[in-house]
Scaffold this active site. Structure first.
Site, PDB file in Angstrom:
ATOM      1  N   ILE A 136       1.269  -1.285   0.611  1.00  0.00           N
ATOM      2  CA  ILE A 136       0.157  -0.018  -0.165  1.00  0.00           C
ATOM      3  C   ILE A 136       0.909   0.731  -0.042  1.00  0.00           C
ATOM      4  O   ILE A 136       2.015   1.393   0.847  1.00  0.00           O
ATOM      5  CB  ILE A 136      -0.829   0.123   1.216  1.00  0.00           C
ATOM      6  CG1 ILE A 136      -2.096   0.380   1.281  1.00  0.00           C
ATOM      7  CG2 ILE A 136      -0.650  -0.283   2.226  1.00  0.00           C
ATOM      8  CD1 ILE A 136      -3.580   1.442   2.426  1.00  0.00           C
ATOM      9  N   SER A 137       0.603   2.514  -1.159  1.00  0.00           N
ATOM     10  CA  SER A 137       1.866   3.249  -0.993  1.00  0.00           C
ATOM     11  C   SER A 137       1.658   4.025   0.182  1.00  0.00           C
ATOM     12  O   SER A 137       0.742   4.015   0.949  1.00  0.00           O
ATOM     13  CB  SER A 137       1.555   3.771  -2.257  1.00  0.00           C
ATOM     14  OG  SER A 137       1.017   3.194  -3.569  1.00  0.00           O
ATOM     15  N   GLN A 138       2.766   4.768   0.231  1.00  0.00           N
ATOM     16  CA  GLN A 138       2.833   5.812   1.100  1.00  0.00           C
ATOM     17  C   GLN A 138       1.663   6.962   1.602  1.00  0.00           C
ATOM     18  O   GLN A 138       1.531   7.500   0.264  1.00  0.00           O
ATOM     19  CB  GLN A 138       4.694   6.333   1.534  1.00  0.00           C
ATOM     20  CG  GLN A 138       3.993   7.574   2.550  1.00  0.00           C
ATOM     21  CD  GLN A 138       6.066   8.147   2.332  1.00  0.00           C
ATOM     22  OE1 GLN A 138       6.782   7.080   1.271  1.00  0.00           O
ATOM     23  NE2 GLN A 138       6.884   8.778   3.056  1.00  0.00           N
TER      24      GLN A 138
END
Ligand code: SAH
Length: 217
Positions: free
Chosen positions: A63-65
């Protein structure tokens, strides 16, 4: 699904952190303040959900930052009703941010297990998105053209099919570059039938956008 005062408090702090790092778009900050990011992770990772870091979601994906999600979302400048194509549904978090911004979301994921899991999860969460299992390099020719396209995996080059699925006047936000290292966040605007303009926005690090592999890997 549980959303406690503690979660809400951590979420507020995350919004402040992302704002302090330079995100100014109020609608984007509001979306991050609203979406229960902890529910996108396994409950044993609760304490990491509101840190400004990327996190593994299984199947070698992340899950992206939050800052990266906010940065790409801000560059998209979404207006209510915009048709937006996302490549790399992953956990579905970025797709929910797009929905909160008023976009009609179309999102493609190439990992079958992740696709199945996220589809069930997002409908439980109450988001109605158009989710597709397939190859993001091809886009969705029958659903285009799109006002905006966002690629959330590191691309070795700009996929030609995606350029053709942009509306004239629309744009794509895509991290381009070496898939083992960092990629350069790039905005590509379609100026006319044949002309595109490009601007860059610094280095980011994404999992690779995979090409020509069997979908189930
Ligand atoms: N937007 C996601 C971040 C996902 S990480 C989120 O908010 O959680 C990148 C995702 O892109 C991974 O799930 C990966 O499986 C997917 N991906 C990689 N190459 C792809 C391709 N060619 N087509 C579609 N999805 C792809």
């Amino acid at each position: 699904m549980i959303d406690t005062y503690k979660h809400k408090g951590m979420r507020k702090a995350l919004v402040k952190e992302v704002e302090a790092k330079g995100i100014t778009d109020k609608a984007v900050l509001e979306a991050i303040g609203k979406i229960p990011r902890h529910q996108f992770l396994d409950s044993s990772f609760d304490r990491f959900a509101y840190k400004d870091v990327a996190f593994p979601i299984g199947a070698g994906q992340t899950i992206s930052q939050p800052y990266t999600v906010a940065f790409q979302s801000q560059l998209l400048e979404i207006k209510k009703g915009d048709k937006v194509l996302e490549i790399g549904t992953g956990s579905g978090y970025q797709a929910c941010v797009l929905a909160e911004l008023g976009a009609k979301v179309y999102s493609i994921e190439r990992q079958r297990k992740l696709f199945d899991k996220t589809k069930v999860f997002l409908s439980k969460l109450g988001y109605r998105l158009n989710l597709f299992y397939g190859d993001g390099y091809k886009g969705l020719p029958t659903y285009g053209p799109f006002d905006r396209i966002i690629v959330t995996a590191g691309a070795p080059e700009v996929p030609k099919d995606l350029l053709l699925q942009l509306k004239i006047g629309g744009w794509m936000v895509i991290p381009i570059g070496d898939q083992q290292k960092e990629q350069i966040m790039t905005k590509i605007q379609r100026m006319s039938e044949l002309d595109y303009a490009q601007q860059t926005y610094g280095n980011f690090s994404f999992v690779p956008m995979l090409k020509n592999k069997a979908f189930d890997q």
